[in-house]
Motif scaffolding. Structure first.
Motif: not given
Length: 235
Positions: A69-77, A203-212, A219-225
């Motif tokens: 989904l676009d919301a989970d795709n880093p390239e769409k940000y 910048n602070a970053r949270l990373e996780t890998t989700f078995t989508y 896929t790798d998921m990130t949350l950035n502040l």
């Protein structure tokens, strides 16, 4: 004899239709085919995010084809999306709808309890979770959060906005990451840049890998502040 055969064919067709309806109804539980995402949880979260049934159907079909989904795709940000997710004290929660209809909701909100090390007691209202003076505001124990239809990620942060000067993140902690089905790896939270410079924001970053997807595909998921330019945003 012909009438009997015709009657039998009608009965068989009715049974087939009934079977398909039953299969469709049965498919409302369990995972979205080809993925590790629970379909009921996905639909419930989509409803909460204001995604209508027609769009949900399209998103489920997209997942079934093995596409993010676009919301989970880093390239769409894109930069346009990132700028749209800039938060303020008066507007601490924002959402963005992508071209495929999926949504992301980001927020920075104070915890009900502010850490005692900050010198501030339990809080009942947001203003007590920050300390502001001439040209600055310090934010204590604010929950940085990102939600899509499949994953929720969050962590706590202390940061400071200095009007006309460099902003900074003091520390980050209490990271969490969970998905609606499948598994997420142990979340990895890093303070990549503590203080804003002329070259970039803090910048602070949270990373996780989700078995989508099923079969172990992930896929790798990130949350950035990001804190800088007298503002902060999350994506």
């Amino acid at each position: 004899m012909k009438k009997i055969i015709a009657l039998l064919m009608v009965v068989l067709m009715m049974m087939s239709v009934s079977g398909n309806v039953f299969a469709a109804e049965s498919n409302l539980s369990g995972n979205i085919p080809g993925t590790n995402i629970d379909i009921n949880n996905f639909k419930q979260k989509s409803n909460e995010m204001g995604i209508n049934a027609k769009t949900q159907k399209k998103l489920i079909e997209k997942l079934q084809k093995g596409n993010l989904l676009d919301a989970d795709n880093p390239e769409k940000y894109t930069n346009k999306v990132k700028n749209a997710l800039t938060l303020t004290d008066k507007d601490p929660i924002k959402e963005h709808t992508f071209n495929d209809g999926s949504k992301v909701v980001v927020s920075i909100t104070p915890e009900v309890e502010v850490n005692q090390r900050a010198g501030i007691a339990a809080i009942d209202e947001p203003d007590r979770a920050r300390s502001c003076g001439s040209g600055y505001c310090r934010y204590y124990s604010h929950r940085v959060k990102k939600e899509t239809g499949t994953v929720i990620m969050a962590f706590l942060a202390d940061f400071t906005i200095n009007n006309g000067a460099y902003d900074y993140i003091t520390q980050v902690w209490d990271e969490t990451a969970s998905g609606f089905g499948g598994t997420t790896s142990t979340p990895n939270l890093r303070l990549l840049q503590k203080k804003e410079t002329s070259y970039g924001r803090a910048n602070a970053r949270l990373e996780t890998t989700f078995t989508y997807f099923a079969g172990g595909a992930s896929t790798d998921m990130t949350l950035n502040l990001y804190v800088g330019r007298d503002s902060y945003n999350v994506y």
